[in-house]
Design a protein around this motif. Structure first.
Motif, PDB file in Angstrom:
ATOM      1  N   LEU A   1     -28.002 -16.744  23.282  1.00  0.00           N
ATOM      2  CA  LEU A   1     -27.744 -16.367  24.659  1.00  0.00           C
ATOM      3  C   LEU A   1     -28.797 -17.011  25.534  1.00  0.00           C
ATOM      4  CD1 LEU A   1     -26.818 -14.895  27.158  1.00  0.00           C
ATOM      5  CD2 LEU A   1     -28.307 -12.732  26.789  1.00  0.00           C
ATOM      6  N   VAL A   2     -28.530 -18.126  26.252  1.00  0.00           N
ATOM      7  CA  VAL A   2     -29.448 -18.987  27.203  1.00  0.00           C
ATOM      8  C   VAL A   2     -29.333 -18.356  28.351  1.00  0.00           C
ATOM      9  CG1 VAL A   2     -30.108 -21.092  28.040  1.00  0.00           C
ATOM     10  CG2 VAL A   2     -29.063 -20.777  25.653  1.00  0.00           C
ATOM     11  N   THR A   3     -30.459 -17.751  29.223  1.00  0.00           N
ATOM     12  CA  THR A   3     -30.752 -17.231  30.528  1.00  0.00           C
ATOM     13  C   THR A   3     -31.272 -18.003  31.308  1.00  0.00           C
ATOM     14  OG1 THR A   3     -30.618 -15.129  29.347  1.00  0.00           O
ATOM     15  CG2 THR A   3     -31.304 -15.235  31.938  1.00  0.00           C
TER      16      THR A   3
ATOM     17  N   GLY B   1     -37.059 -20.719  35.178  1.00  0.00           N
ATOM     18  CA  GLY B   1     -36.554 -21.669  33.857  1.00  0.00           C
ATOM     19  C   GLY B   1     -35.796 -21.112  32.895  1.00  0.00           C
ATOM     20  N   LEU B   2     -35.718 -21.225  31.462  1.00  0.00           N
ATOM     21  CA  LEU B   2     -34.900 -20.838  30.718  1.00  0.00           C
ATOM     22  C   LEU B   2     -35.458 -19.725  29.624  1.00  0.00           C
ATOM     23  CD1 LEU B   2     -33.567 -24.400  29.839  1.00  0.00           C
ATOM     24  CD2 LEU B   2     -32.278 -22.663  31.279  1.00  0.00           C
TER      25      LEU B   2
ATOM     26  N   GLN C   1     -28.868 -15.999  36.089  1.00  0.00           N
ATOM     27  CA  GLN C   1     -29.030 -14.667  36.955  1.00  0.00           C
ATOM     28  C   GLN C   1     -29.183 -15.027  38.386  1.00  0.00           C
ATOM     29  OE1 GLN C   1     -33.109 -13.407  34.989  1.00  0.00           O
ATOM     30  NE2 GLN C   1     -31.746 -12.140  33.792  1.00  0.00           N
ATOM     31  N   ASN C   2     -29.534 -14.107  38.997  1.00  0.00           N
ATOM     32  CA  ASN C   2     -29.132 -13.787  40.623  1.00  0.00           C
ATOM     33  C   ASN C   2     -29.835 -15.115  41.317  1.00  0.00           C
ATOM     34  OD1 ASN C   2     -27.906 -11.537  39.927  1.00  0.00           O
ATOM     35  ND2 ASN C   2     -29.385 -10.422  40.672  1.00  0.00           N
ATOM     36  N   ALA C   3     -30.915 -15.494  41.058  1.00  0.00           N
ATOM     37  CA  ALA C   3     -31.368 -16.408  41.728  1.00  0.00           C
ATOM     38  C   ALA C   3     -31.294 -17.819  41.348  1.00  0.00           C
ATOM     39  CB  ALA C   3     -32.953 -16.470  41.877  1.00  0.00           C
TER      40      ALA C   3
ATOM     41  N   GLN D   1     -28.796 -25.758  38.722  1.00  0.00           N
ATOM     42  CA  GLN D   1     -29.680 -25.448  37.419  1.00  0.00           C
ATOM     43  C   GLN D   1     -28.789 -25.143  36.172  1.00  0.00           C
ATOM     44  OE1 GLN D   1     -31.811 -22.198  39.450  1.00  0.00           O
ATOM     45  NE2 GLN D   1     -33.639 -23.131  38.497  1.00  0.00           N
ATOM     46  N   VAL D   2     -27.476 -24.560  36.206  1.00  0.00           N
ATOM     47  CA  VAL D   2     -26.590 -24.465  35.104  1.00  0.00           C
ATOM     48  C   VAL D   2     -26.183 -25.692  34.759  1.00  0.00           C
ATOM     49  CG1 VAL D   2     -24.199 -23.530  34.465  1.00  0.00           C
ATOM     50  CG2 VAL D   2     -25.918 -21.909  35.935  1.00  0.00           C
ATOM     51  N   LEU D   3     -25.825 -26.572  35.659  1.00  0.00           N
ATOM     52  CA  LEU D   3     -25.252 -28.084  35.124  1.00  0.00           C
ATOM     53  C   LEU D   3     -26.402 -28.888  34.510  1.00  0.00           C
ATOM     54  CD1 LEU D   3     -23.464 -28.985  38.084  1.00  0.00           C
ATOM     55  CD2 LEU D   3     -22.406 -28.504  36.027  1.00  0.00           C
ATOM     56  N   ASP D   4     -27.774 -28.674  34.964  1.00  0.00           N
ATOM     57  CA  ASP D   4     -28.659 -29.264  34.365  1.00  0.00           C
ATOM     58  C   ASP D   4     -29.009 -28.714  32.758  1.00  0.00           C
ATOM     59  OD1 ASP D   4     -29.383 -30.621  36.646  1.00  0.00           O
ATOM     60  OD2 ASP D   4     -31.133 -29.201  37.322  1.00  0.00           O
TER      61      ASP D   4
END
Length: 128
Positions: free
Chosen positions: A61-63, A68-69, A101-103, A108-111
């Motif tokens: 699980l990558v949050t 950051g990550l 997450q919310n913020a 960032q997801v694409l990165d």
């Protein structure tokens, strides 16, 4: 009696031609510019029960947060993520779950998604 020429009132310059030029420049630059590049993100679409791949092995699980990550709750750098995931998977076809997450922003997801796909991970699942 000598009459001097009466001074003519000065004409104010007309702003209409300048407004026309500015409008034409605006239209030109709007039509000539490129506002953004479309990017296609390929994610596997498999519904549960329709031959969906079963999840096995340790959690992956990558949050993604604004700061950051985190991989399974432990902070990790983006450069170290593919290597850390390879140690948790048997093959590159094992599912990896991405959760923003919310913020977190979509950028960032694409990165995060780009390096994972470049490393060969094919089963990246995006969840809310």
């Amino acid at each position: 009696m000598v009459f001097a020429d009466q001074p003519q009132p000065r004409r104010k310059p007309s702003l209409t031609p300048m407004i026309d030029v500015v409008f034409l420049l605006l239209v030109f630059f709007m039509l000539a510019s490129q506002f953004g590049l479309d990017q296609v993100v390929r994610l596997p679409l498999a519904a549960a029960g329709n031959g969906a791949q079963s999840y096995s092995g340790p959690p992956r699980l990558v949050t993604i947060t604004r700061e950051g990550l985190r991989l399974n709750g432990v902070e990790i750098a983006l450069a170290d993520l593919p290597d850390a995931l390879q140690s948790l998977t048997d093959t590159l076809n094992d599912p990896v779950i991405l959760r923003g997450q919310n913020a977190a922003t979509s950028q960032q997801v694409l990165d995060v998604l780009g390096p994972l796909q470049a490393a060969g991970f094919t089963a990246v699942v995006l969840v809310e």
